[in-house]
Design a protein around this motif. Structure first.
Motif, PDB file in Angstrom:
ATOM      1  N   PHE A 192       1.100  -1.489   0.590  1.00 50.51           N
ATOM      2  CA  PHE A 192       0.156  -0.070  -0.040  1.00 50.51           C
ATOM      3  C   PHE A 192       1.370   1.543  -0.013  1.00 50.51           C
ATOM      4  O   PHE A 192       1.935   1.265   0.335  1.00 50.51           O
ATOM      5  N   ILE A 193       0.298   1.901  -1.004  1.00 51.47           N
ATOM      6  CA  ILE A 193       1.470   3.306  -0.814  1.00 51.47           C
ATOM      7  C   ILE A 193       0.849   4.314  -0.626  1.00 51.47           C
ATOM      8  O   ILE A 193      -0.715   5.258  -2.020  1.00 51.47           O
ATOM      9  N   PHE A 216       5.148   7.058   1.644  1.00 56.07           N
ATOM     10  CA  PHE A 216       4.539   5.927   2.529  1.00 56.07           C
ATOM     11  C   PHE A 216       4.887   4.227   2.188  1.00 56.07           C
ATOM     12  O   PHE A 216       3.466   4.567   1.517  1.00 56.07           O
ATOM     13  N   LEU A 217       4.856   3.287   2.445  1.00 55.46           N
ATOM     14  CA  LEU A 217       4.895   2.027   1.388  1.00 55.46           C
ATOM     15  C   LEU A 217       4.774   1.312   2.636  1.00 55.46           C
ATOM     16  O   LEU A 217       5.533   1.046   4.306  1.00 55.46           O
ATOM     17  N   LYS A 218       3.937   0.382   2.885  1.00 54.46           N
ATOM     18  CA  LYS A 218       3.660  -0.801   3.937  1.00 54.46           C
ATOM     19  C   LYS A 218       3.037  -2.080   2.979  1.00 54.46           C
ATOM     20  O   LYS A 218       2.954  -2.188   2.333  1.00 54.46           O
ATOM     21  N   PRO A 228       1.383 -14.951   6.291  1.00 57.36           N
ATOM     22  CA  PRO A 228       2.376 -13.592   6.610  1.00 57.36           C
ATOM     23  C   PRO A 228       3.455 -13.849   7.273  1.00 57.36           C
ATOM     24  O   PRO A 228       3.345 -14.178   8.567  1.00 57.36           O
ATOM     25  N   ILE A 229       4.583 -13.326   6.989  1.00 57.75           N
ATOM     26  CA  ILE A 229       5.707 -13.856   7.480  1.00 57.75           C
ATOM     27  C   ILE A 229       6.636 -11.902   7.520  1.00 57.75           C
ATOM     28  O   ILE A 229       6.513 -12.706   9.215  1.00 57.75           O
ATOM     29  N   GLU A 230       6.032 -10.826   7.287  1.00 54.94           N
ATOM     30  CA  GLU A 230       6.746  -9.830   7.262  1.00 54.94           C
ATOM     31  C   GLU A 230       6.054  -8.556   6.768  1.00 54.94           C
ATOM     32  O   GLU A 230       4.548  -8.725   5.923  1.00 54.94           O
ATOM     33  N   TYR A 231       5.588  -7.932   7.862  1.00 55.45           N
ATOM     34  CA  TYR A 231       5.235  -6.607   8.124  1.00 55.45           C
ATOM     35  C   TYR A 231       6.017  -5.523   7.520  1.00 55.45           C
ATOM     36  O   TYR A 231       7.026  -5.435   9.120  1.00 55.45           O
ATOM     37  N   CYS A 232       6.154  -4.922   6.926  1.00 57.92           N
ATOM     38  CA  CYS A 232       7.163  -3.915   6.796  1.00 57.92           C
ATOM     39  C   CYS A 232       6.422  -2.291   6.493  1.00 57.92           C
ATOM     40  O   CYS A 232       5.647  -2.633   5.186  1.00 57.92           O
TER      41      CYS A 232
END
Length: 260
Positions: A192-193, A216-218, A228-232
């Motif tokens: 998401f940007i 901002f990127l999610k 789901p492994i990573e939230y960045c």
């Protein structure tokens, strides 16, 4: 470097004149008609060359400045700028690998790497309880001496126990570590940007003023099994934010017939 080719005339009745001029100047910048830091012709010179008004010239240069292709300094003129490095959103690739593929010099500064309670947003997107422990990794990613991305990563400890032992996130790829040690291959994700203004700390780390927008990127990255492994969360410098998304045209379906 100067362009020796004759300029193409602007065509009345087609695209708006300022858009035509923008496209011509952008094409010249991309093929190196003006080197980085070299001054473009003045507004009056461009108006005479292309037979258009100063308003048309200023609109075209304004569009180029908003894309960070040129810098405009009152009283001095317009100068060719270094085009931001383009990143591809179509695949999940580590920053280090992507920069090396482009022949650039990636550099990472680790600001924090510890175990802590999962954040509220990560808890929801990683589908874990609010008291789950995660590895929290904050890194400043740079290309050469230029800061590009402030990155904050959360990964559940239960998915990669011992990740913080012997792993050097400043010099090693996180994705390679997850795959080689834990068998976790991140093959898909959602990103998401949105644009926004950075806080004081983020702006200082990225080396830009607070008044300059960032992207901002999610990202939520998933394993091949759909876990789901990573939230960045990332903040990308406004003048380094250029992303590409490769899209495919949907397969054409036959038109419905009567009765369908």
């Amino acid at each position: 470097m100067h362009d020796s080719t004759s300029p193409e005339p602007l065509v009345r009745g087609g695209l708006p004149l300022h858009r035509q001029l923008y496209l011509l100047l952008r094409e010249g910048l991309e093929r190196g008609a003006w080197a980085v830091g070299e001054q473009l012709p003045t507004e009056h010179e461009l108006a005479r060359t292309y037979g258009c008004s100063l308003i048309t010239v200023r609109r075209a240069l304004g569009d180029l400045a908003r894309e960070h292709r040129v810098t405009r300094t009152p009283g001095r003129g317009t100068f060719a700028a270094e085009v931001p490095e383009e990143r591809n959103l179509s695949s999940i690739t580590s920053f280090t690998d992507e920069m090396k593929e482009r022949g650039l010099d990636p550099h990472t500064t680790v600001l924090e790497f510890d175990v802590r309670r999962v954040s509220a947003s990560a808890s929801r997107l990683l589908r874990v309880a609010g008291d789950t422990d995660v590895y929290y990794l904050e890194r400043l990613r740079s290309s050469g001496e230029t800061p590009m991305i402030l990155e904050q990563v959360e990964i559940p400890v239960s998915l990669a126990p011992g990740l913080d032992v012997g792993f050097q996130p400043a010099t090693s790829s996180l994705y390679r570590r997850l795959h080689s040690v834990y068998g976790l291959e991140l093959t898909q994700g959602e990103e998401f940007i949105e644009p926004g203004l950075p806080d004081e700390r983020t702006a200082a780390l990225l080396g830009q003023p607070k008044s300059q927008p960032v992207l901002f990127l999610k990202l939520i990255a998933y394993s091949t099994a759909g876990t789901p492994i990573e939230y960045c969360r990332s903040a990308v410098r406004g003048d380094q934010a250029r992303y590409r998304l490769d899209v495919l045209r949907p397969t054409q379906r036959p038109l419905p017939t009567a009765g369908n």
